[in-house]
Design a protein around this motif. Structure first.
Motif, PDB file in Angstrom:
ATOM      1  N   ARG A  64     -45.427 -50.387  51.027  1.00  0.00           N
ATOM      2  CA  ARG A  64     -45.751 -50.732  52.301  1.00  0.00           C
ATOM      3  C   ARG A  64     -47.131 -50.494  52.634  1.00  0.00           C
ATOM      4  O   ARG A  64     -47.814 -50.242  52.094  1.00  0.00           O
ATOM      5  CB  ARG A  64     -44.712 -49.630  52.496  1.00  0.00           C
ATOM      6  N   TYR A  65     -47.216 -51.699  53.672  1.00  0.00           N
ATOM      7  CA  TYR A  65     -48.517 -51.993  54.440  1.00  0.00           C
ATOM      8  C   TYR A  65     -48.507 -51.234  56.446  1.00  0.00           C
ATOM      9  O   TYR A  65     -48.787 -52.525  56.063  1.00  0.00           O
ATOM     10  CB  TYR A  65     -49.020 -53.459  53.841  1.00  0.00           C
ATOM     11  N   PRO A  66     -48.953 -50.852  56.272  1.00  0.00           N
ATOM     12  CA  PRO A  66     -48.660 -51.249  57.748  1.00  0.00           C
ATOM     13  C   PRO A  66     -49.577 -51.358  58.746  1.00  0.00           C
ATOM     14  O   PRO A  66     -48.703 -52.084  59.906  1.00  0.00           O
ATOM     15  CB  PRO A  66     -48.316 -49.254  58.573  1.00  0.00           C
ATOM     16  N   ASP A  67     -50.730 -51.653  58.240  1.00  0.00           N
ATOM     17  CA  ASP A  67     -51.910 -52.449  58.719  1.00  0.00           C
ATOM     18  C   ASP A  67     -52.432 -53.326  58.517  1.00  0.00           C
ATOM     19  O   ASP A  67     -53.166 -53.823  58.069  1.00  0.00           O
ATOM     20  CB  ASP A  67     -52.808 -51.767  59.003  1.00  0.00           C
ATOM     21  N   GLY A  68     -50.448 -54.076  57.658  1.00  0.00           N
ATOM     22  CA  GLY A  68     -50.836 -55.537  56.968  1.00  0.00           C
ATOM     23  C   GLY A  68     -51.870 -55.358  55.384  1.00  0.00           C
ATOM     24  O   GLY A  68     -51.611 -54.051  55.371  1.00  0.00           O
ATOM     25  N   PHE A  74     -49.133 -47.869  51.151  1.00  0.00           N
ATOM     26  CA  PHE A  74     -48.189 -46.675  50.680  1.00  0.00           C
ATOM     27  C   PHE A  74     -47.226 -47.255  49.714  1.00  0.00           C
ATOM     28  O   PHE A  74     -46.008 -47.969  49.779  1.00  0.00           O
ATOM     29  CB  PHE A  74     -47.573 -46.274  51.722  1.00  0.00           C
ATOM     30  N   MET A  75     -47.153 -46.194  48.727  1.00  0.00           N
ATOM     31  CA  MET A  75     -46.244 -46.537  47.513  1.00  0.00           C
ATOM     32  C   MET A  75     -44.513 -45.609  47.705  1.00  0.00           C
ATOM     33  O   MET A  75     -45.162 -44.330  47.399  1.00  0.00           O
ATOM     34  CB  MET A  75     -45.978 -46.410  46.593  1.00  0.00           C
ATOM     35  N   GLN A  76     -43.575 -45.899  48.315  1.00  0.00           N
ATOM     36  CA  GLN A  76     -42.929 -44.849  49.197  1.00  0.00           C
ATOM     37  C   GLN A  76     -41.506 -44.636  47.740  1.00  0.00           C
ATOM     38  O   GLN A  76     -40.704 -45.477  47.450  1.00  0.00           O
ATOM     39  CB  GLN A  76     -42.414 -45.193  50.209  1.00  0.00           C
ATOM     40  N   LYS A  77     -41.165 -43.232  46.933  1.00  0.00           N
ATOM     41  CA  LYS A  77     -40.088 -43.088  46.924  1.00  0.00           C
ATOM     42  C   LYS A  77     -38.693 -42.408  47.399  1.00  0.00           C
ATOM     43  O   LYS A  77     -37.954 -42.915  47.176  1.00  0.00           O
ATOM     44  CB  LYS A  77     -39.999 -42.189  45.009  1.00  0.00           C
ATOM     45  N   ASN A  78     -39.214 -41.111  47.492  1.00  0.00           N
ATOM     46  CA  ASN A  78     -38.600 -40.653  48.293  1.00  0.00           C
ATOM     47  C   ASN A  78     -37.822 -40.924  49.971  1.00  0.00           C
ATOM     48  O   ASN A  78     -38.859 -41.147  50.428  1.00  0.00           O
ATOM     49  CB  ASN A  78     -38.669 -39.138  48.330  1.00  0.00           C
ATOM     50  N   THR A  79     -36.990 -41.525  49.931  1.00  0.00           N
ATOM     51  CA  THR A  79     -35.832 -41.419  51.315  1.00  0.00           C
ATOM     52  C   THR A  79     -36.092 -40.663  52.766  1.00  0.00           C
ATOM     53  O   THR A  79     -36.149 -39.230  52.727  1.00  0.00           O
ATOM     54  CB  THR A  79     -35.104 -41.852  50.883  1.00  0.00           C
ATOM     55  N   PRO A  80     -37.107 -41.241  53.637  1.00  0.00           N
ATOM     56  CA  PRO A  80     -37.892 -40.114  55.060  1.00  0.00           C
ATOM     57  C   PRO A  80     -36.243 -39.553  55.221  1.00  0.00           C
ATOM     58  O   PRO A  80     -35.185 -40.625  55.225  1.00  0.00           O
ATOM     59  CB  PRO A  80     -38.892 -40.822  55.395  1.00  0.00           C
ATOM     60  N   ASP A  81     -36.427 -38.224  56.320  1.00  0.00           N
ATOM     61  CA  ASP A  81     -35.073 -38.047  57.006  1.00  0.00           C
ATOM     62  C   ASP A  81     -34.821 -38.881  57.733  1.00  0.00           C
ATOM     63  O   ASP A  81     -33.803 -38.301  58.797  1.00  0.00           O
ATOM     64  CB  ASP A  81     -35.544 -36.846  57.684  1.00  0.00           C
ATOM     65  N   HIS A  82     -36.054 -39.424  59.025  1.00  0.00           N
ATOM     66  CA  HIS A  82     -36.384 -40.209  59.379  1.00  0.00           C
ATOM     67  C   HIS A  82     -35.286 -41.601  59.757  1.00  0.00           C
ATOM     68  O   HIS A  82     -34.660 -42.781  60.237  1.00  0.00           O
ATOM     69  CB  HIS A  82     -37.302 -40.413  60.068  1.00  0.00           C
ATOM     70  N   TYR A  83     -35.041 -42.128  58.005  1.00  0.00           N
ATOM     71  CA  TYR A  83     -34.509 -43.042  57.901  1.00  0.00           C
ATOM     72  C   TYR A  83     -32.822 -43.136  58.367  1.00  0.00           C
ATOM     73  O   TYR A  83     -32.324 -41.943  58.220  1.00  0.00           O
ATOM     74  CB  TYR A  83     -34.316 -43.799  56.591  1.00  0.00           C
ATOM     75  N   PRO A  84     -31.999 -44.507  59.061  1.00  0.00           N
ATOM     76  CA  PRO A  84     -30.551 -44.451  59.952  1.00  0.00           C
ATOM     77  C   PRO A  84     -30.020 -43.713  58.523  1.00  0.00           C
ATOM     78  O   PRO A  84     -30.217 -44.287  57.442  1.00  0.00           O
ATOM     79  CB  PRO A  84     -30.672 -45.216  59.853  1.00  0.00           C
TER      80      PRO A  84
END
Length: 322
Positions: A64-68, A74-84
């Motif tokens: 992920r690149y929130p600012d481009g 950000f390398m993300q493996k775990n699914t955040p709680d706020h995901y649908p």
């Protein structure tokens, strides 16, 4: 404020809010035009019918690149709680615990992840039904010099020739970065240790046959100007880039499956396609039928062992003759 606001889209049965859709993720540069989050979403919606077969049922790691692409990664493996809750998850073991990976099975999930500024999706080589047994083997052709696609092309032909000898189907994919991946479909009967050992033997066989051009040396300082045959991703919990995923490079290049005949195209390189034209390549279905041809590595392993034995006998004969 540039990139502010929310835009609502309907994707299948889901209604999604795109946040800051005009946020620039890929700034304009000498290597390519400017692309926004809206452009990323539009691309992933269009390519979804071709991309989802490579995604369904596989644990993912998100890049992920929130600012481009010029901002933090950000390398993300775990699914955040706020995901649908309608986004699929799978819990898999890791050292000391477990990880709850996201799984992408539909276009709505793909669009949601794009809205999270997930540019690149990395997949496991196994599926959730049996995460210990991969149904893909990948050899990554990594040139010593970025842009040296002639070396990549030459190595890919050598890989294919050996795999053909072993009676294994294979297909190439541009990575959207430096080189190519050669993908072999498996029947899922071998575990990761067995698959990785076989891939290592394939790479070593090629490096021994072409010691001036190919290497299996993991350390860059040991490679010189030789192309690196990387098989390290053929292991539990390792990931590879998903076919048709976007890479975080100027111009938004895409990892694209190609046919072996396209390897002869003089205009081909690792970043040949971008989000502007990758869907056109997808529509040609260059890998059609490949995914239904998964093979066991048992017969191929025996062929490779015999080949390596003959090669060793020949070397010993030359030594004695000298």
């Amino acid at each position: 404020m540039a990139g502010s606001g929310t835009h609502t889209v309907r994707v299948g049965r889901r209604t999604l809010d795109l946040h800051r859709p005009d946020k620039v993720l890929f700034p304009a540069s000498g290597s390519g035009k400017e692309y926004t989050k809206r452009d990323l979403v539009t691309y992933y919606r269009a390519v979804a019918p071709f991309m989802l077969p490579h995604l369904r049922g596989r644990p993912l790691m998100l890049e992920r690149y929130p600012d481009g692409i010029d901002g933090p990664r950000f390398m993300q493996k775990n699914t955040p709680d706020h995901y649908p809750d309608w986004i699929e998850r799978v819990e898999v073991r890791k050292e000391g615990g477990t990880v709850l990976h996201p799984v992408c099975g539909d276009t709505a999930t793909l669009v949601y992840l794009a809205d999270q500024a997930c540019l690149t999706l990395h997949r496991w080589l196994s599926k959730t039904g049996d995460v210990e047994r991969p149904d893909r083997l990948v050899i990554d052709l990594d040139p010593a010099t970025e842009g040296d696609f002639a070396a990549v092309r030459e190595a890919a032909r050598a890989v294919r020739e050996l795999l053909d000898t072993l009676k294994l189907p294979s297909a190439p994919m541009t990575t959207g970065s430096r080189g190519l991946h050669v993908v072999v479909p498996l029947d899922g009967h071998q575990d990761f240790d067995e698959v990785r050992a076989f891939a290592k033997d394939v790479a070593e066989t090629l490096a021994e046959a072409h010691p001036d051009r190919l290497t299996t040396a993991a350390r860059k300082k040991d490679r010189g100007d030789r192309l690196y045959l990387d098989v390290q991703r053929n292991a539990y919990a390792q990931t590879v880039v998903v076919p048709f995923t976007v890479r975080p490079k100027p111009g938004a290049p895409v990892a694209v499956p190609i046919s072996w005949s396209q390897l002869d195209d003089p205009d081909l390189d690792a970043r040949r396609w971008t989000i502007a034209d990758a869907v056109e390549q997808a529509r040609t279905k260059p890998w059609e039928g490949l995914l239904d041809r998964g093979r066991s590595l048992g017969p191929a392993g025996r062929r490779l062992a015999a080949l390596r034995s003959r090669s060793a006998d020949g070397t010993r004969g030359q030594t004695r003759g000298g």
